[in-house]
Design an enzyme around this catalytic site. Structure first.
Site, PDB file in Angstrom:
ATOM      1  N   GLU A   1       9.253   8.513 -16.542  1.00 23.33           N
ATOM      2  CA  GLU A   1       7.867   8.941 -16.757  1.00 23.33           C
ATOM      3  C   GLU A   1       7.331   8.440 -18.092  1.00 23.33           C
ATOM      4  OE1 GLU A   1       7.245  13.245 -15.118  1.00 23.33           O
ATOM      5  OE2 GLU A   1       9.342  12.986 -15.681  1.00 23.33           O
TER       6      GLU A   1
ATOM      7  N   SER B   1      15.054  21.443 -16.398  1.00 24.88           N
ATOM      8  CA  SER B   1      13.852  22.239 -16.623  1.00 24.88           C
ATOM      9  C   SER B   1      14.232  23.493 -17.380  1.00 24.88           C
ATOM     10  CB  SER B   1      13.223  22.599 -15.282  1.00 24.88           C
ATOM     11  OG  SER B   1      12.388  23.730 -15.428  1.00 24.88           O
TER      12      SER B   1
ATOM     13  N   LYS C   1      16.164  21.805 -11.191  1.00 25.44           N
ATOM     14  CA  LYS C   1      15.475  20.559 -11.481  1.00 25.44           C
ATOM     15  C   LYS C   1      16.345  19.522 -12.198  1.00 25.44           C
ATOM     16  CE  LYS C   1      11.858  19.529 -10.759  1.00 25.44           C
ATOM     17  NZ  LYS C   1      10.587  19.823 -11.454  1.00 25.44           N
TER      18      LYS C   1
ATOM     19  N   HIS D   1       0.837  -1.217   0.000  1.00 22.78           N
ATOM     20  CA  HIS D   1       0.000   0.000   0.000  1.00 22.78           C
ATOM     21  C   HIS D   1       0.872   1.267   0.000  1.00 22.78           C
ATOM     22  CE1 HIS D   1      -3.233  -2.794   1.330  1.00 22.78           C
ATOM     23  NE2 HIS D   1      -2.269  -3.296   2.067  1.00 22.78           N
TER      24      HIS D   1
END
Ligand code: ARG
Length: 462
Positions: free
Chosen positions: A290, A277, A283, A156
């Site tokens: 992704e 970024s 970043k 979980h």
């Protein structure tokens, strides 16, 4: 405009027809397979005495020239080249003249395209399987060098029990082993030659499908000509295999996204495998991970799309079947790219082993071991669970360290408290296939052996 069927037609095709029905833009990539299938067909025609040696040699020579023109990027497509089969045959006829006009004897684009696509699928899935092995090998190397590094295992997405990093990495490795298995099984079922089925019913000419099947290295010829030209099960299976493989990669991707976040901090990506970024200078983004997660949408879409295309089609060939190629090509391409990128990412990432250990060293992660300690002393597990659960609640409510309560408890004491020491819990997982050092050492050996076996199986088909 001259088409393959102009003899029966008074007028040439409308521009709109060509624009809507042509498949050359995407089936060009079958050119090599089309030439291979044509070579086999010509040899079959010669063997049956339908083509004399001179004509067969002329056509085979023209096919060689077409292959060279394609390989060197010199092949010139013309507007009437509706698909790759048309283009190759048109060029062969230009090159070999009268003999070229005999190439299509006893053959239809229906058995031709099915043959080409099976040749492609066999090769493409073999290549994908090879890339899966490379990713598995990286997981194995990282697992071997991870040594005794451990981290929290989750259920979980809540910390549950510590596991060795090697164990976690190999969990993904075993899922990929099933993918390799599935890809090989699909290749085995795709390994049937449709050549000789003609448009749908076979031929009046003495063609031998077994001979052309052997020429192309297929395991067997078709059993039923209608099935041969209309069966796209192998494409649907390939799309399923690739979609499920994609699902596995998405799970790896999701964990990389989590682990590389500041909140987890388990992993740092190599600069070459992360992105910056355009606005935020600090970043470092896990775009590969992704996209490994995101690409699955279209992979599942391709599978669902093809199944709907196939549903309810009457026997035998229908033009709907042309819709099989783009999803297959795209799924193969995308999965191949994802595998290579993830392999690089995982091979170069740095694991923050101290952060992982610190996260796993919460005494809460060892409460099952405390309960099992009581079980070893004869207490029923339900009762033990309740005792330890009570201590956990106490520790939280009174804000005292759990270890103090364990030390003070008459049935627990110092021996049980030692179970809460950093790094102890993971060593307690000793059962076969479990997450501790002893079973993981055996698992690493089994995984390495499996990889070796699978490498041979994949080599055999590539
Ligand atoms: N481009 C077609 C396909 O991909 C080739 C077969 C066409 N056959 C036909 N009878 N129109 O399916």
């Amino acid at each position: 405009m001259s088409t393959l069927w102009h003899g029966r037609f008074g007028a040439g095709p409308a521009d709109e027809l060509m624009a809507f029905t042509a498949s050359l833009a995407f089936d060009q990539r079958l050119a090599g397979d089309d030439i291979a299938a044509s070579r086999a067909h010509v040899r079959g025609l010669a063997r049956a005495g339908i083509l004399d040696t001179a004509d067969a040699d002329a056509v085979l020579g023209a096919l060689d020239t077409v292959a060279a023109e394609l390989a060197e990027g010199r092949f010139e497509f013309v507007p009437t080249d509706e698909d790759v089969h048309t283009a190759v045959e048109r060029r062969v006829t230009e090159l070999a003249g009268a003999a070229g006009a005999r190439l299509h004897t006893g053959r239809s684009r229906n058995d031709q395209v099915a043959t080409d696509l099976r040749l492609y699928t066999r090769r493409a899935l073999g290549e994908v399987a090879g890339r899966v092995l490379a990713l598995q090998n990286t997981l194995l190397e990282r697992a071997e060098s991870a040594g005794d590094t451990y981290l929290p295992g989750y259920t979980h997405l809540q910390q549950a029990q510590p596991v060795l990093l090697a164990h976690h990495l190999l969990a993904h490795g075993w899922a990929l082993a099933r993918d390799v298995d599935r890809l090989l099984a699909t290749v085995a079922r795709a390994d049937v030659s449709p050549l000789g089925a003609g448009a749908l019913a076979g031929s009046s000419l003495p063609l031998d499908p077994a001979f052309t099947a052997e020429q192309l290295g297929f395991a067997a010829p078709f059993e039923n000509s209608l099935d041969a030209v209309s069966d796209r099960d192998f494409v649907a299976e390939a799309l399923f295999d690739l979609a499920l493989l994609g699902v596995h990669l998405s799970r790896v991707g999701e964990e990389v996204v989590l682990w590389s976040s500041a909140e987890f901090g388990f992993l740092t990506l190599d600069d070459a495998y992360s992105t910056g970024s355009s606005m935020l200078p600090q970043k470092k983004n896990p775009d590969i991970a992704e996209l490994a997660r995101g690409k699955v949408g279209r992979l599942v879409g391709h599978l669902a799309g093809l199944l709907v295309t196939l549903k309810g089609l009457p026997l035998a060939y229908n033009r709907d079947l042309q819709e099989d190629k783009e999803p297959l090509f795209d799924a193969v391409d995308q999965v191949a790219l994802a595998l290579a990128a993830l392999t690089g990412l995982l091979g170069t990432a740095t694991f923050a082993t101290r952060v992982m250990a610190a996260a796993a060293d919460s005494p809460m992660a060892a409460t099952t071991d405390l309960a099992e300690h009581l079980v070893s002393g004869g207490m029923p597990f339900r009762e033990a669970h309740e005792v330890i659960g009570g201590l956990v609640r106490d520790a939280e409510e009174r804000r005292v360290p759990l270890v103090d309560l364990v030390n003070a408890h008459p049935a627990l004491g110092a021996e049980a408290a030692a179970l809460l020491e950093p790094g102890v819990a993971v060593t307690r997982r000793t059962t076969p296939g479990g997450a501790g050092p002893a079973p993981v050492a055996r698992q690493l050996r089994r995984f390495r052996d499996r990889l070796e076996v699978d490498r041979h199986r994949v080599d055999e088909i590539t």
